[in-house]
Structure formats: structure tokens, C-alpha cells
Scaffold this active site. Structure first.
Site, mmCIF file in Angstrom:
data_model
loop_
_atom_site.group_PDB
_atom_site.id
_atom_site.type_symbol
_atom_site.label_atom_id
_atom_site.label_comp_id
_atom_site.label_asym_id
_atom_site.label_seq_id
_atom_site.Cartn_x
_atom_site.Cartn_y
_atom_site.Cartn_z
ATOM 1 N N TYR A 147 12.150 3.441 -2.042
ATOM 2 C CA TYR A 147 11.569 4.631 -2.295
ATOM 3 C C TYR A 147 12.405 5.734 -2.363
ATOM 4 C CZ TYR A 147 6.971 2.653 -0.493
ATOM 5 O OH TYR A 147 5.682 1.964 -0.532
ATOM 6 N N ASP A 200 0.564 5.371 0.689
ATOM 7 C CA ASP A 200 -0.247 6.395 1.430
ATOM 8 C C ASP A 200 -1.144 7.463 0.576
ATOM 9 O OD1 ASP A 200 0.248 5.169 3.939
ATOM 10 O OD2 ASP A 200 1.998 6.257 4.299
ATOM 11 N N ARG A 248 8.328 8.166 5.304
ATOM 12 C CA ARG A 248 8.123 9.754 5.841
ATOM 13 C C ARG A 248 8.654 9.967 7.332
ATOM 14 N NH1 ARG A 248 2.562 11.604 4.967
ATOM 15 N NH2 ARG A 248 1.703 9.671 4.979
ATOM 16 N N ARG A 278 0.860 -1.281 0.103
ATOM 17 C CA ARG A 278 -0.169 0.083 0.082
ATOM 18 C C ARG A 278 0.808 1.212 -0.020
ATOM 19 N NH1 ARG A 278 -3.027 -0.218 5.990
ATOM 20 N NH2 ARG A 278 -3.517 -2.093 5.016
#
Length: 243
Positions: A110, A52, A196, A50
Site C-alpha cells: 500500500y 475500505d 491508515r 477488501r
């Protein structure tokens, strides 16, 4: 039954992440609707993970099963004709039926983008720094991530995860040479909100509000309240998935 992998990319600005939700638009929902329409059959897709709200993907993978053979190139063309402009399918190919989009993935990468000077063309895909950052110290702190496996300190509170263990194999800041940088991090898996939160904590180090030793203590403390704020999602990209 035959299994097919879909390779796609998307701009996450208009979506509440990848995963389907009851009252909010998602990338998974759009893809399933398009597949079901083209194949004239109810299709369920399983994603590699998933993302965000507002997070983008230069590479997302998903799989679905079909009782009959499918022309991947033709299906790719037809899906791209009806999918929203912010979602693009790059390839569809048949794979071994045991291959799973989520559980067979060995690593995910990422990127988080930051820039120093106001730029209207970066505002939707990069976070503007309003202060100077010490990227050397931030890289020293980032290197510590490779020494640990428990990242509870960067896991969103009340997440329903069975384990907070992740194996990070790459974590560093890359200088673009024009006042912009990106943080690259690769691991076998990520916790919800983890990237994050890591970036937000590294920013604290870069601003001089926390030391490299403080960053180590935060990891070892395993408490989300010790870490920095979670950074905005618009500057985060799922860059690569390997199998």
C-alpha cells in the site's frame, strides 16, 4: 472448470470499498454485474482482499471460474466498454485452478500520499499536511514495524479477525522532492483499517506528540486506543499484489 484471474484498477471515490454490501455501491458489485452481463451467466468473483471506503487500487486481483474457455483479451475489451469510467480491467488470464486470488497472495503493498501545499489536483488522492512533520523520526518509527508481528494496536475495534499477526517486510516514507511524500508498506496480510491507523500514529510522531519509543510502546501495548487516529481513505492506494 477453468479459473481466470482479473487484474484491474479503480478510483475508489464513489465506492464503499471493494466488498459487496447490502445498501452501498462497491467495486465487486460493479465487476460481477458486468461479468454476468457479458458472459450471460451468474458470475461470482473473489477478490484478493477488501479495501475500505474511498480507497483506491492501482492493482487489484480477483478470480472467477468458468465451465468453458474464455478469450481473455476479448473479455477485457468488452468489460471495459460497460464498466464505469472509474474501474478499468487491465488483463484477464487463465491460471491453475488451485490459485486463489486471496489465499495464494504472498504480499500486498500500500501507498499513502501526503502533500504540504494546497494543490487542487491532489485533493482527491493525497492528504494535505497543515503542519511540518519530522520524516526522519517517522522513518525511525516505521522501521520498528519490521521487528514485530502482532499489530492489534492498529486493528479496527470489534473486527472479526482470527489473528492480528502480520509479517511486515517494508515500511518507509519516500520523499518526492516537491513537498510531497508517500508511505510505502508491504506485508503478507493487513488488518482492517491497519494502514491508515499506522499512518495516523506515525503522523503523531512526526508532529512531536509521540516519540519513537512511544511508537514502540503502542505496538507492544496491542490496544487500538493507544494508537493515533485513522487517516482519511482518499489518500490510500493498494499498489501491488504478488503471488
Amino acid at each position: 472448470m477453468q479459473r481466470y484471474f482479473i487484474y484491474l484498477k479503480y478510483d475508489g471515490s464513489n465506492y464503499h470499498g471493494w466488498q459487496m454490501q447490502p445498501n452501498a455501491p462497491s467495486v465487486q458489485e460493479e465487476l460481477q454485474k458486468a461479468l454476468s452481463l457479458v458472459l450471460r451467466n451468474e458470475v461470482q468473483v473473489v477478490g484478493a482482499g477488501r479495501t475500505d471506503t474511498g480507497v483506491h487500487a492501482r492493482m487489484m486481483t480477483a478470480h472467477f471460474d468458468s465451465e468453458y474457455p474464455i478469450d481473455g483479451a476479448q473479455l477485457t475489451y468488452r468489460l471495459n466498454r460497460i464498466l464505469p469510467r472509474d474501474i478499468a480491467v487491465e488483463q484477464i488470464k487463465e491460471v491453475d485452478e488451485q490459485l486463489h486470488a486471496r489465499f495464494s497472495a504472498t504480499s500486498r503493498t500500500y501507498h499513502y500520499y501526503v502533500h504540504r501545499h494546497k494543490d487542487p489536483f491532489c485533493r482527491n488522492y493525497s492528504w494535505q499536511m497543515h503542519y511540518d512533520l519530522d520524516f526522519d523520526k517517522m522513518n525511525q518509527a516505521a522501521a520498528l514495524l519490521l521487528q514485530y508481528e502482532d499489530f492489534a494496536a492498529f486493528c479496527k475495534s470489534n473486527s472479526d479477525v482470527k489473528t492480528t499477526l502480520c509479517h511486515v517486510t517494508e515500511a518507509r516514507w519516500v520523499n518526492h522532492g516537491d513537498g510531497s511524500w508517500h508511505f510505502v508498506i508491504t506485508a503478507n496480510r493487513f488488518l482492517r483499517n491497519m494502514v491508515r491507523a499506522v499512518v495516523g500514529t506515525l503522523i503523531e510522531v512526526g508532529r512531536g506528540r509521540a516519540s519513537v519509543d512511544d511508537f514502540r510502546a503502542i505496538i507492544e501495548g496491542k490496544s487500538r486506543t493507544m494508537a493515533g487516529d485513522s487517516m482519511p481513505g482518499h489518500a490510500l492506494f493498494l499498489e501491488r499484489i504478488t503471488y
